[in-house]
Design an enzyme around this catalytic site. Structure first.
Site, short mmCIF file in Angstrom:
data_model
loop_
_atom_site.label_atom_id
_atom_site.label_comp_id
_atom_site.label_asym_id
_atom_site.label_seq_id
_atom_site.Cartn_x
_atom_site.Cartn_y
_atom_site.Cartn_z
N GLY A 1 -16.82 122.93 43.09
CA GLY A 1 -16.43 121.79 42.25
C GLY A 1 -17.64 121.07 41.68
CG ASN B 1 -18.93 123.74 53.43
OD1 ASN B 1 -18.26 124.00 52.44
ND2 ASN B 1 -18.57 122.87 54.35
CG ASP C 1 -15.70 116.94 49.49
OD1 ASP C 1 -15.06 116.02 48.96
OD2 ASP C 1 -15.41 118.14 49.38
NE ARG D 1 -10.41 121.59 50.56
CZ ARG D 1 -11.34 122.09 49.74
NH1 ARG D 1 -12.55 122.32 50.19
NH2 ARG D 1 -11.05 122.35 48.49
CD GLN E 1 -11.66 110.48 43.82
OE1 GLN E 1 -11.98 110.28 44.97
NE2 GLN E 1 -10.58 111.16 43.52
NE ARG E 2 -14.28 118.15 40.16
CZ ARG E 2 -13.58 119.21 40.53
NH1 ARG E 2 -13.41 119.45 41.81
NH2 ARG E 2 -13.08 120.03 39.66
#
Lengths: 402, 402
Positions: A15, A115, A145, A191, A297-298
């Site tokens: 993302g 990750n 995140d 998440r 938000q991103r």
């Protein structure tokens, strides 16, 4: 004069954030300045493009255009969510990739992501070692995140936190316009870890959320309803920040009936705020509203934190330095230096230590009741949202790299 | 030297915008500078507070604090959604209000809001005339919806339009990160007129919405699905801006099953984007997502248009001038002056001409297919989003008046 070793390939994965392209800027400008590195390429749509040989040459891009990368959200070169099989099971994609690396004499491979992307990095590293192709692999952190392990925080988080805290604060002021405000439940991304939701609490001076619910603390609907009623009684309003990933004591996602899976087997979430607002309305009779902050938000580049942008660039620059110095199979990590002032150092950690790990919020940063943040969290997060970049604008819009 | 006539009372009503307090700033600073006007008060929570005598004295507020009004979203003095009965039916509230006006020698009554507020203004004016209390009533326009008649546009709309266009553009860039983007349906506020939804189209250079659906054009689900499929086939993405107020050929709101009413009998909307995304997913199999921009559209002060702020202030200043010159029962309106450059003049129109009217988007500003905007709309709206204010910030947050 240092000997030229080969060319560099940089890719983006997962993302987007509002500063991933700032890291690209750091890598590209640092690499262009190095004698050891010849040509610089970007993968179109990450590893998917790399496997197909879809590379974008960067050496001829004008400096002024590169500058725009720092204020461009999304993934300027395209991203992907592609999970590579283990090469011991199926090496077809690895062989194609190897051919592309050979064809372009790529000796520096940079992958920018979370990750899952570090896991991709690890797999490619193992394969290249297995076939004896010399190439230095560098992972670069990126995730709103903020859940990567072995790094103080992740580029992208500071700007997302700033977006969330400012937006919560504006919503709070909007609620206070009326003598009685609705119970307003704001759903925040995240998440497995609640860092983004927690950052709502950075909006202090009475304009923060009255309650915060995180994936780290088991969620009980009855306790939530009691919390809401109590707050409403005194404040005649109740502003709640809730993570999309809240779960019960058994770890099951809240009302997980209508969830879906993505390519990595992660559950696709959303809709929690609407369902909670509905619950409040039904059970307490209080007028309620759910607000999902969603994609902005991103990608809300207007809320970039200058600190975040500068660190994102610095991660890219540090990666190039580590690679030229001979490191491989490592991700650039940020270390908060001791002392009362905020300073960050850049270090390298093996990607296998980072791949697939999740860093949750330490319990000491969450209040005893599990419905708000402590001073320890504020002290941690405040420096990350400081400063505003000077944007290049045109007709009321921030100019993007394209 | 002009004779002192009496004191001034200013109130805010209806949904907040990101510049309503800029109009308050214009009224208050202009009134404080006038010899004809003595004390200046603000109503706490609009007419609800005025009836109870809950007035906030403004004369002693420091100038630096007043400056913050220009960068404060929400309603700094509190708003309300209070519908007054006709005084011929029930004059109890009017009598209370009259006593408060007499007690504080209020001779200038300013009310800042949308068409419902202008109707309140009209009713109070008729009552005061009926009882022979001399007081000049001035309406000041405010609505993100931009749907007041007899004014070129409304303060609040330019900043909302800027928020929407910038956010759509950021979402578009985020979608383009992947080789194929989801069908993304962005729901925009606007009960009866599509001005806010239309403003998504201001995000040009390939980052605007692919489709726009407005309350002004009947919405047919089958045509919508065909539009989406056609766009997706060529662009491998589809970004849709849709008004919460879309309706069918008979004027019925889209899927109006779960709607509620507010105090003025208006239907409370929302959820259209989720329902449309669900429809697309079911009928076309394309992965879809609904995003509701929600409250931040009207309180996102970071996206203030400097033009909007300056005009909001100017409306307040013009109102004070009109009142001192002897006008009453009028709303300050904006008139676009002829010529190639954008210039606005401020004129007065009777509030009864404005109360309860709705200005829809002229058909010539909508494309023939009814799913996008024409150049005429862009020419109209572009000047309204120009310029960025210089904000006073503190620790990463815009300072608010409080």
């Amino acid at each position: 004069m240092n000997a030229r070793k080969g060319n560099l390939l940089y890719g983006q994965s997962g993302g987007p954030t509002s500063v991933i392209n700032a890291t690209a800027y750091g890598v590209i400008t640092a690499a262009l300045a190095r004698e050891e590195i010849g040509l610089v390429y970007a993968m179109r749509h990450g590893i998917e493009g790399a496997i197909k040989g879809d590379l974008i040459p960067m050496n001829a891009v004008p400096k002024e255009k590169l500058e725009l990368l720092k204020q461009t959200p999304g993934s300027a070169f395209g991203s992907c969510r592609h999970k590579m099989k283990d090469f011991t099971q199926d090496d077809s994609e690895y062989r194609k990739l190897l051919q592309v690396l050979k064809d372009h004499d790529i000796r520096y491979f940079f992958y920018n992501g979370g990750n899952d992307s570090m896991d991709t990095c690890r797999k490619i590293g193992e394969y290249l070692k297995h076939v004896g192709y010399e190439c230095r692999l560098i992972g670069l952190p990126k995730t709103v995140d903020n859940d990567l392990v072995h790094t103080d925080h992740c580029p992208g988080f500071g700007s997302a936190a700033k977006y969330i805290a400012n937006t919560i604060r504006e919503i709070s002021v909007d609620l206070d316009a009326y003598p009685t405000g609705k119970v307003t439940i704001v759903e925040v991304m995240g998440r497995d870890a609640g860092w983004m939701t927690a950052s709502a609490a950075l909006a202090e001076d009475g304009h923060g959320p009255d309650l915060v619910y995180l994936p780290e603390v088991p969620f009980f609907a009855e306790v939530f309803l009691a919390d809401v009623k109590r707050i409403y009684q005194t404040r005649k309003r109740c502003l709640v920040a809730v993570s999309e990933g809240i779960r019960d004591a058994d770890g099951a996602l809240f009302d997980s009936g209508d969830t879906q899976m993505d390519a990595f087997g992660h559950t696709q979430l959303g809709g929690v705020s609407t369902r909670l607002a509905d619950l409040v309305q039904r059970r307490t009779g209080l007028s309620s509203r759910g607000i999902e902050l969603n994609l902005p938000q991103r990608c809300g580049v207007h809320f970039q934190s200058r600190t975040d942008v500068e660190e994102a660039v610095a991660c890219g620059v540090a990666g190039v330095r580590f690679a030229v110095e001979g490191q491989t199979g490592v991700m650039v990590c940020m270390e908060r230096l001791p002392g009362s002032e905020y300073h960050i150092g850049y270090v390298a950690n093996p990607v296998e230590n980072i791949a697939n790990g999740v860093r949750e919020i330490p319990r000491a940063m969450i209040n005893i009741e599990g419905n708000g943040m402590t001073q320890a969290f504020l002290d941690y997060a405040k420096p990350l949202i400081q400063g505003e970049p000077q944007f290049l604008l045109e007709n009321g819009f921030i100019r993007f790299y394209e």
